[in-house]
Write an enzyme that holds these catalytic residues in place. Structure first.
Site, PDB file in Angstrom:
ATOM      1  CB  THR A 265     -35.532  15.503  24.050  1.00 46.50           C
ATOM      2  OG1 THR A 265     -35.090  15.813  25.364  1.00 46.50           O
ATOM      3  CG2 THR A 265     -36.071  14.119  23.968  1.00 46.50           C
ATOM      4  CG  ASN A 285     -31.307  17.454  30.256  1.00 51.73           C
ATOM      5  OD1 ASN A 285     -32.524  17.357  30.190  1.00 51.73           O
ATOM      6  ND2 ASN A 285     -30.693  17.979  31.296  1.00 51.73           N
ATOM      7  CD  GLU A 304     -29.850  13.123  29.719  1.00 52.88           C
ATOM      8  OE1 GLU A 304     -30.556  13.124  30.750  1.00 52.88           O
ATOM      9  OE2 GLU A 304     -30.310  13.323  28.602  1.00 52.88           O
ATOM     10  CG  ASP A 307     -32.975  15.045  33.010  1.00 50.94           C
ATOM     11  OD1 ASP A 307     -33.524  16.152  33.106  1.00 50.94           O
ATOM     12  OD2 ASP A 307     -33.066  14.338  31.990  1.00 50.94           O
ATOM     13  CB  SER A 336     -35.717  11.193  31.259  1.00 54.15           C
ATOM     14  OG  SER A 336     -36.540  10.164  30.727  1.00 54.15           O
ATOM     15  CB  SER A 337     -40.041  14.351  31.020  1.00 56.90           C
ATOM     16  OG  SER A 337     -39.897  14.895  32.316  1.00 56.90           O
ATOM     17  N   GLY A 357     -38.717  18.204  24.623  1.00 55.74           N
ATOM     18  CA  GLY A 357     -39.275  19.320  25.365  1.00 55.74           C
ATOM     19  C   GLY A 357     -39.183  19.244  26.869  1.00 55.74           C
ATOM     20  N   GLY A 358     -38.277  18.413  27.418  1.00 55.47           N
ATOM     21  CA  GLY A 358     -38.102  18.398  28.868  1.00 55.47           C
ATOM     22  C   GLY A 358     -39.377  18.007  29.591  1.00 55.47           C
TER      23      GLY A 358
END
Length: 464
Positions: A265, A285, A304, A307, A336-337, A357-358
């Site tokens: 990201t 991702n 992606e 996810d 997503s985050s 950073g996920g």
């Protein structure tokens, strides 16, 4: 899509190679934002990127370190190896990364807009690469991709207004839920990184991630219970479930158990001379996505699909255990985050922040907000400060090196907390508007104060 005949997840299928690729959305998204909100022409905006791709740029140590994490994967994919390896070997600091094929693609976008990417020579190359790599991306998928503009998630925290990303990102909802919970605790009085303050923050994260992983998904497909998750009353009910002297047990905190109902990201932060603030997070991702580059385009493709909930109860690459709300479906966006966030006071932006950073994006952004508002840090101190991360499952809180003192660790472990090693570093990009800290004074005529996270050993905060 990613299970064998026995219903088991096939390792690597949703993370590496063309079957992991979702329809790329960045080009369409950037153009939609430019048309509605932008002040410059597309050609002028893309010219610097084209020049960097065409002529190359010198790699910092942090860039090289990041590239080296994927050396083995690059060697398996000839188009990627031709770009991201130097004659088959990893780059060294100071050497140039040149991306001439990407420059050609960017010129197509500059001249033709999204059609220069989704159609024509680039679109054909993307589809051909997917077909040859046993993926399922078609020209129809590229043609049907549409940009949605969603109302942001908003909440208030100690007199500040927070605006962040809505579903299908979980970022805004989870940040606001955590803030709503900890708002009921005197964090400043308890002290930065005191055992009690850390305990309350860990438990707030634990409860908020239960809701993230259980309820949230693409709003075109599932009903996201945002009214409840963002409610101060709901946050108060969670505080009543948090024992001030004992860690929660993640396996016992789940949907259907009160107060929870049944049912990575790139980031940049910008403020312009007019005070307009922009927080942008976009992603492949994993750091290098699916580790494949479509031949002749220079386009590194995403993974992606990981996810999504590949299988209920089975963790994804970030260890997130997710539910049916985020199951794979045609035309659906994965949860997503990503958490591009703007914090304002009296209608004017004061903090612009985000990070890759996920699953750790959410807690890193939250830490930065708490560090500035509750603990009075300046923007660089807030970004530099060690962090901890709890995401419900696995039942483990990852703590940065030097994140807490040995005494604090002992107290927390006595409360039942399981503390683990640090996760890979985030890379916060933050701006504070007005002064270096919220209650500080401006330095001369300077209005904007930027902080670049030192953890990745690359990048900088710059003003023009």
């Amino acid at each position: 899509m990613y299970l064998d005949t026995g219903g088991n997840v096939v390792k690597g299928l949703s993370t590496n190679g063309y079957p992991a690729v979702g329809v790329p959305g960045s080009v369409a998204g950037f153009e939609a934002a430019r048309v509605k909100y932008g002040t410059m022409g597309r050609a002028a905006l893309l010219a610097p990127a084209i020049a960097l791709a065409e002529k190359g740029f010198a790699l910092d140590q942090g860039d090289v370190d990041m590239l080296r994490t994927a050396t083995a994967d690059f060697k398996k994919d000839a188009p990627s190896a031709a770009i991201f390896l130097n004659k088959g070997e990893p780059f060294a600091p100071g050497q140039k990364l040149v991306q001439k094929d990407l420059a050609k693609t960017l010129r197509q976008v500059s001249q033709h807009g999204p059609d220069g990417f989704y159609k024509g020579m680039v679109g054909k190359a993307l589809v051909a690469a997917s077909t040859n790599g046993k993926g399922i991306l078609t020209q129809a998928d590229l043609d049907q991709y549409t940009v949605r503009e969603m109302a942001p998630v908003e909440c208030d925290y100690r007199g500040y207004h927070v605006v962040s990303a809505p579903p299908p990102s979980s970022g805004g909802a989870v940040i606001c839920e955590i803030l709503n919970i900890v708002e009921g605790y005197p964090l400043k009085e308890l002290g930065f990184r005191s055992a009690q303050a850390v305990h309350y923050q860990i438990e707030a994260m634990r409860h908020a991630y239960v809701d993230r992983n259980s309820y949230l998904g693409d709003p075109d497909f599932v009903k996201n219970p945002l009214d409840r998750l963002l409610s101060k009353t709901y946050a108060a009910s969670i505080r009543t479930a948090i024992d001030p002297a004992k860690a929660g047990v993640s396996q016992d905190i789940k949907p259907g158990v009160a107060p929870h109902e049944g049912s990575n990201t790139t980031h940049y932060s910008i403020v312009d001379k007019g005070g307009n603030a922009v927080a942008v997070t976009y992603t492949l991702n994993d750091w290098f996505g699916a580790k494949v580059t479509a031949a002749s385009t220079g386009v590194l493709l995403n993974n992606e699909m990981d996810d999504f909930t590949v299988k209920v109860g089975v963790p994804n690459m970030y260890g997130l255990v997710q539910g049916e709300a985020n199951a794979i479906a045609p035309g659906k966006r994965p949860l997503s985050s990503m958490s591009p966030t703007i914090v304002s006071r009296d209608g004017k932006p004061v903090i612009v922040v985000g990070t890759p950073g996920g699953s750790r994006i959410i807690t890193a952004v939250t830490h930065t907000i708490l560090n500035v508002i509750d603990y009075g840090m300046n923007v660089q101190e807030a970004v530099d400060a060690p962090r901890f991360h709890q995401q419900w499952l696995p039942d483990l809180t990852n703590v940065d090196t030097f994140g807490i003192s040995p005494d604090t660790r002992k107290i927390l472990e006595g409360m039942g907390h399981k503390l683990g090693a640090p996760q890979p570093a985030n890379h916060l990009a933050a701006i504070l508007v007005g002064a270096p800290s919220l209650e500080g004074k401006p330095v001369g005529n300077n209005r904007f104060y930027g902080a670049n996270d030192p953890r990745r050993n690359t990048g900088l905060a710059a003003g023009y």
